[in-house]
Design an enzyme around this catalytic site. Structure first.
Site, short mmCIF file in Angstrom:
data_model
loop_
_atom_site.label_atom_id
_atom_site.label_comp_id
_atom_site.label_asym_id
_atom_site.label_seq_id
_atom_site.Cartn_x
_atom_site.Cartn_y
_atom_site.Cartn_z
N TYR A 149 -0.51 -0.85 10.10
CA TYR A 149 -0.71 -1.47 8.78
C TYR A 149 0.54 -1.28 7.92
O TYR A 149 1.00 -2.22 7.25
CB TYR A 149 -1.92 -0.81 8.12
CG TYR A 149 -2.25 -1.30 6.74
CD1 TYR A 149 -2.74 -2.59 6.55
CD2 TYR A 149 -2.12 -0.48 5.62
CE1 TYR A 149 -3.08 -3.04 5.28
CE2 TYR A 149 -2.44 -0.92 4.36
CZ TYR A 149 -2.93 -2.20 4.19
OH TYR A 149 -3.25 -2.64 2.93
N HIS A 202 -12.96 3.28 3.12
CA HIS A 202 -12.13 4.37 2.61
C HIS A 202 -13.04 5.52 2.15
O HIS A 202 -14.26 5.40 2.15
CB HIS A 202 -11.26 3.87 1.45
CG HIS A 202 -10.18 2.93 1.89
ND1 HIS A 202 -10.29 1.57 1.77
CD2 HIS A 202 -8.98 3.16 2.47
CE1 HIS A 202 -9.20 1.00 2.24
NE2 HIS A 202 -8.38 1.93 2.68
N LYS A 240 3.07 -4.07 6.15
CA LYS A 240 3.31 -4.12 4.70
C LYS A 240 4.80 -3.93 4.37
O LYS A 240 5.32 -4.52 3.41
CB LYS A 240 2.44 -3.08 3.98
CG LYS A 240 0.97 -3.47 3.95
CD LYS A 240 0.79 -4.76 3.18
CE LYS A 240 -0.64 -5.24 3.12
NZ LYS A 240 -0.76 -6.55 2.44
N SER A 298 0.85 -1.20 0.00
CA SER A 298 0.00 0.00 0.00
C SER A 298 0.88 1.24 0.00
O SER A 298 2.00 1.21 0.52
CB SER A 298 -0.86 -0.02 1.26
OG SER A 298 -1.33 1.28 1.54
N SER A 299 0.34 2.34 -0.51
CA SER A 299 1.12 3.59 -0.55
C SER A 299 1.38 4.14 0.85
O SER A 299 2.21 5.04 1.01
CB SER A 299 0.39 4.63 -1.39
OG SER A 299 -0.90 4.86 -0.89
N CYS A 300 0.71 3.61 1.87
CA CYS A 300 0.94 4.14 3.23
C CYS A 300 2.26 3.65 3.82
O CYS A 300 2.61 4.02 4.95
CB CYS A 300 -0.21 3.82 4.15
SG CYS A 300 -0.33 2.08 4.55
O1 GFB Z 1 -9.63 6.86 2.37
P1 GFB Z 1 -9.18 7.17 3.74
O2 GFB Z 1 -9.97 6.59 4.85
O3 GFB Z 1 -7.69 6.74 3.91
O4 GFB Z 1 -9.24 8.77 3.96
P2 GFB Z 1 -6.20 7.34 3.94
C1 GFB Z 1 -8.72 9.67 3.02
C2 GFB Z 1 -9.03 11.09 3.41
O5 GFB Z 1 -10.45 11.31 3.24
C3 GFB Z 1 -8.72 11.46 4.87
C4 GFB Z 1 -10.97 11.98 4.39
O6 GFB Z 1 -8.18 12.76 4.91
C5 GFB Z 1 -10.10 11.45 5.53
O7 GFB Z 1 -10.19 12.29 6.66
N1 GFB Z 1 -12.40 11.71 4.52
C6 GFB Z 1 -13.39 12.65 4.42
C7 GFB Z 1 -12.99 10.53 4.79
N2 GFB Z 1 -14.57 12.09 4.66
C8 GFB Z 1 -14.37 10.77 4.88
C9 GFB Z 1 -15.23 9.69 5.18
O8 GFB Z 1 -16.45 9.83 5.31
N3 GFB Z 1 -14.63 8.46 5.32
C10 GFB Z 1 -13.29 8.27 5.19
N4 GFB Z 1 -12.80 7.04 5.33
N5 GFB Z 1 -12.45 9.30 4.94
C11 GFB Z 1 -5.78 4.83 4.38
C12 GFB Z 1 -4.93 4.09 5.36
O9 GFB Z 1 -5.44 6.14 4.60
O10 GFB Z 1 -5.48 4.55 3.03
C13 GFB Z 1 -4.74 2.69 4.99
O11 GFB Z 1 -5.46 4.27 6.64
C14 GFB Z 1 -4.45 2.49 3.53
O12 GFB Z 1 -3.72 2.16 5.77
C15 GFB Z 1 -5.39 3.23 2.66
O13 GFB Z 1 -3.12 2.85 3.23
C16 GFB Z 1 -5.06 3.12 1.19
O14 GFB Z 1 -5.70 7.59 2.56
O15 GFB Z 1 -6.06 8.50 4.85
#
Ligand code: GFB
Length: 311
Positions: free
Chosen positions: A138, A181, A142, A109-111
């Site tokens: 996580y 996500h 990875k 993953s890119s994280c």
């Molecule tokens: O997609 P996401 O949960 O993952 O969140 P990450 C991306 C951005 O969207 C963050 C915002 O800045 C969130 O605060 N966001 C806004 C929201 N509204 C929402 C919402 O309703 N739900 C969610 N989920 N986000 C994950 C990692 O990070 O990405 C994993 O935690 C993994 O480990 C994955 O690498 C690909 O991009 O922040």
């Protein structure tokens, strides 16, 4: 060039979003896809994984099995994210080595990259700085997977490789608001706000973080391309090469769904890393590029949600 024709390919994690996209994509190759249900093989049990691999004797293995989730799930359940991912990848890689599997592709993953990595993030920035806190568990799991693949190449001469996809979305995604996500979450939120004729929709955080997105079918295509064309020590980024702010994404999603109300922010939720755009140069240099635009990918994902998950 690794020839897939006539090969038996085990897709570990075939029920997940990426695994099921891989099964669809591999159906276009002249190979036999092997899968194992959770009842047949618990990937967290070493003996079950080894017995399965010994019995099936796959020629190639794709490790698409993983515990994944959005920013809140990662932040809330770090023990699950580190344990499940470490144990599954360790079991599968070791079993593949023991059975002398000819090719293995591990998904990361890119994280894995530092929180404040220089953008766009080149593969060589791995371990160049501290990780983003919300998904450190996580990411560490990875990174361990990447290092295992490299170690088995070095010590045992195995043709094991790894690929790091950016934030993925598409059919089969998880639309649960607590664990998903951002794309599935916002599709559901916009859909429900519209259905209830509400005039507001809430997003997490400031909306300023930038993210890169790739449709899962493009990702599966890139992974099959790497399986066929890449053999090397270095993990390879799999991305679209473009990013946008969460606010810009929200607007695109509202347009797809047809929601015209106001966007409000829940600032108690984390933003996560400020920017995560990977360099796509290596994969493009090998001759692969994505073909599904975000606009059309969001529209077909919304159709999938309406048909399968809207409830
Ligand atoms: O997609 P996401 O949960 O993952 O969140 P990450 C991306 C951005 O969207 C963050 C915002 O800045 C969130 O605060 N966001 C806004 C929201 N509204 C929402 C919402 O309703 N739900 C969610 N989920 N986000 C994950 C990692 O990070 O990405 C994993 O935690 C993994 O480990 C994955 O690498 C690909 O991009 O922040």
């Amino acid at each position: 060039m690794y020839e897939l024709a006539g090969k038996r390919v085990w897709v570990a994690g075939h029920r997940g979003m990426v695994g099921s996209a891989l099964v669809r994509r591999l159906a276009r190759e002249d190979c036999e896809v092997i899968t194992a249900s959770r009842a047949e093989v618990d990937l967290k049990r070493q003996d079950e994984v080894e017995d399965f691999v010994q019995a099936q004797q796959p020629d190639a293995v794709i490790v698409a099995a993983a515990k994944v989730g959005g920013i809140l799930a990662n932040d809330t359940y770090p023990a699950d994210f580190i344990y499940d991912n470490l144990i599954m990848e360790a079991n599968i890689i070791q079993a593949a080595h023991q059975a002398e599997v000819g090719k293995l592709l591990l998904l990361g993953s890119s994280c894995i990259y530092p929180k404040l990595a220089t953008q766009p993030i080149d593969e060589d920035q791995l371990l160049a700085g501290p990780l983003e806190e919300t998904n450190e568990a996580y990411a560490i799991a990875k990174i361990a997977g990447i290092k295992m693949v490299q170690a088995y190449r070095k010590q045992h001469g195995r043709d094991f490789i790894s690929a790091m996809p950016t934030n993925l979305y598409g059919p089969g995604d998880n639309f649960d608001l607590n664990s998903s996500h951002v794309i599935p979450a916002l599709l559901r939120k916009a859909h429900e706000a519209k259905a209830r004729t509400e005039n507001q929709m809430q997003i997490w955080g400031t909306g300023t973080p930038r993210r890169e997105f790739l449709h899962v079918d493009d990702c599966a295509d890139a992974l099959v391309f790497l399986l066929q064309n890449y053999s090397g020590d270095r993990h390879i980024n799999v991305g679209s090469g473009e990013d946008m702010t969460i606010l810009e994404l929200t607007q695109m999603i509202c347009d797809v769904v047809g929601f015209e109300g106001e966007i409000v922010h829940d600032l108690s939720k984390p933003d996560g890393t400020p920017r995560k755009l990977m360099s796509a140069d290596r994969l493009r240099g090998m001759g692969w590029s994505p073909s599904i635009s975000l606009q059309s990918g969001l529209a077909t994902t919304y159709d999938w949600f309406l048909a399968n998950a809207a409830g």
